[in-house]
Design an enzyme around this catalytic site. Structure first.
Site, PDB file in Angstrom:
ATOM      1  N   GLU A  60      -6.417 -76.505-150.172  1.00  0.00           N
ATOM      2  CA  GLU A  60      -4.955 -76.576-150.230  1.00  0.00           C
ATOM      3  C   GLU A  60      -4.432 -77.975-150.533  1.00  0.00           C
ATOM      4  O   GLU A  60      -3.511 -78.144-151.351  1.00  0.00           O
ATOM      5  CB  GLU A  60      -4.346 -76.069-148.910  1.00  0.00           C
ATOM      6  CG  GLU A  60      -4.370 -74.565-148.750  1.00  0.00           C
ATOM      7  CD  GLU A  60      -5.724 -74.010-148.338  1.00  0.00           C
ATOM      8  OE1 GLU A  60      -5.874 -72.773-148.314  1.00  0.00           O
ATOM      9  OE2 GLU A  60      -6.636 -74.820-148.051  1.00  0.00           O
ATOM     10  N   HIS A 129      -3.426 -67.015-137.934  1.00  0.00           N
ATOM     11  CA  HIS A 129      -2.991 -66.448-139.215  1.00  0.00           C
ATOM     12  C   HIS A 129      -1.644 -65.737-139.090  1.00  0.00           C
ATOM     13  O   HIS A 129      -1.253 -64.986-139.988  1.00  0.00           O
ATOM     14  CB  HIS A 129      -4.028 -65.440-139.743  1.00  0.00           C
ATOM     15  CG  HIS A 129      -5.300 -66.068-140.195  1.00  0.00           C
ATOM     16  ND1 HIS A 129      -6.142 -66.740-139.341  1.00  0.00           N
ATOM     17  CD2 HIS A 129      -5.880 -66.128-141.414  1.00  0.00           C
ATOM     18  CE1 HIS A 129      -7.194 -67.179-140.008  1.00  0.00           C
ATOM     19  NE2 HIS A 129      -7.061 -66.823-141.276  1.00  0.00           N
TER      20      HIS A 129
END
Length: 336
Positions: A60, A129
């Site tokens: 990322e 998550h």
């Protein structure tokens, strides 16, 4: 007008903007060959090719940094981060670079990029998550943060975000992807939204309910329930978290005299706290009861479905807060 899912509205809008401007390109993990973890980019690699739909490594910080560089050179990248939880791996790039380059270089360079990323609980994805960490980004000057709640708003705000010359964090709650709403049959006919402008989605006179993303939809559901009981609730959908439309919030509360704020994040230091402070500063003399806030339990979100459901804010918890607030005003509302 035609019914369309939130998911399809995003996909069709991305396609329309790529057709409109050849500088718009997409990058992210598995968005090409796999067509995205949530199928938002379905069919776009086949149509536009790997130059404009770029699969990235699981890195990322690397691909967000690459997007920032591309944006500084005149392109308009739209980054997909698989979940907002993973955006924390790119926090340095987002906060120390994307948000600050325009100011640090005295306006000589801008970063016209969009970071699309879903978040939220309810999908049994576990504590790491299922977060809503938009507060981290809403805190940072130089970023714009938007959180549309309907397919029509998703399309209008995505257009606005892609065309904006500042970096925009575009939040998508996982629970919204399959929700439906009315849009023009061709998304090309959707007018871009104004970033920084909230919407009064339901006028009312008795109480203001303020929410964003999924909780704006829950607020609308609660308002419908209250209407059947003879209570007129005004619903304000924030749509934009930075910049925040304080004027619309204050004007609404001045009309109704009380407010409840609903968010999907933790209560402490949350978006709701900022809204409550805004109301206190701008509408204190009009308040007939303290501002109440509804948020999720202050725990890492459990995996077990029953515990996860209990931890998340719901229509029932919001309805209870609204009724308690109305009782605290001392008004005669028999049915609550």
């Amino acid at each position: 007008m035609a019914p369309m899912t939130y998911r399809q509205a995003l996909r069709d809008t991305l396609r329309a903007e790529m057709l409109r401007d050849e500088n718009v390109f997409l990058l992210g993990e598995e968005i090409g060959l796999f067509e995205g973890s949530y199928k938002i980019t379905e069919g776009l690699l086949k149509e536009f090719g790997p130059r404009r739909v770029r699969d990235t490594p699981i890195a990322e910080e690397g691909f967000v940094g690459a997007a920032i560089g591309a944006a500084m050179l005149g392109l308009r990248p739209v980054v997909e981060i698989m979940t907002i939880n993973f955006s924390l791996l790119a926090l340095d790039q987002i906060v120390n670079h994307a948000a600050k380059i325009y100011g640090m270089f005295g306006g000589q360079a801008s970063v016209p990029m969009v970071i699309r990323t879903p978040g939220g609980g309810g999908q049994q994805l576990g504590a790491t998550h299922s977060q809503n960490v938009e507060l981290f980004y809403s805190f940072v000057p130089g970023l714009k943060v938007v959180a549309p709640s309907t397919p029509a708003e998703a399309s209008a705000m995505l257009k606005a975000a892609i065309r904006d010359d500042d970096p925009v964090l575009f939040l998508e709650n996982l629970a919204l992807y399959n929700t439906k709403g009315e849009l023009p049959a061709a998304v090309e006919d959707v007018e871009p939204a104004e970033i920084g402008r909230a919407a009064v989605t339901r006028p009312g006179t008795d109480i203001t309910i303020i929410g964003y993303s999924r909780m704006a939809r829950v607020a609308a559901e609660v308002a419908e329930t209250l209407a059947a009981e003879g209570v007129s609730a005004e619903v304000v959908d924030l749509r934009s978290l930075r910049p925040l439309d304080r004027a619309t919030i204050v004007e609404s509360v001045r009309r109704t005299g009380c407010a409840v704020v609903a968010e999907d994040d933790w209560l402490t230091y949350g978006i709701g706290a900022e809204i409550a402070a805004t109301i206190q500063e701008g509408a204190f003399d009009w308040l007939d009861a303290p501002v109440r806030r509804v948020a999720m339990a202050e725990v890492p979100l459990p995996y077990a479905k029953s515990l996860e459901t209990a931890a998340l804010p719901s229509a029932d918890s919001l309805l209870t807060a609204v009724r308690d607030t109305l009782r605290a005003t001392g008004r005669v509302l028999e049915k609550i």
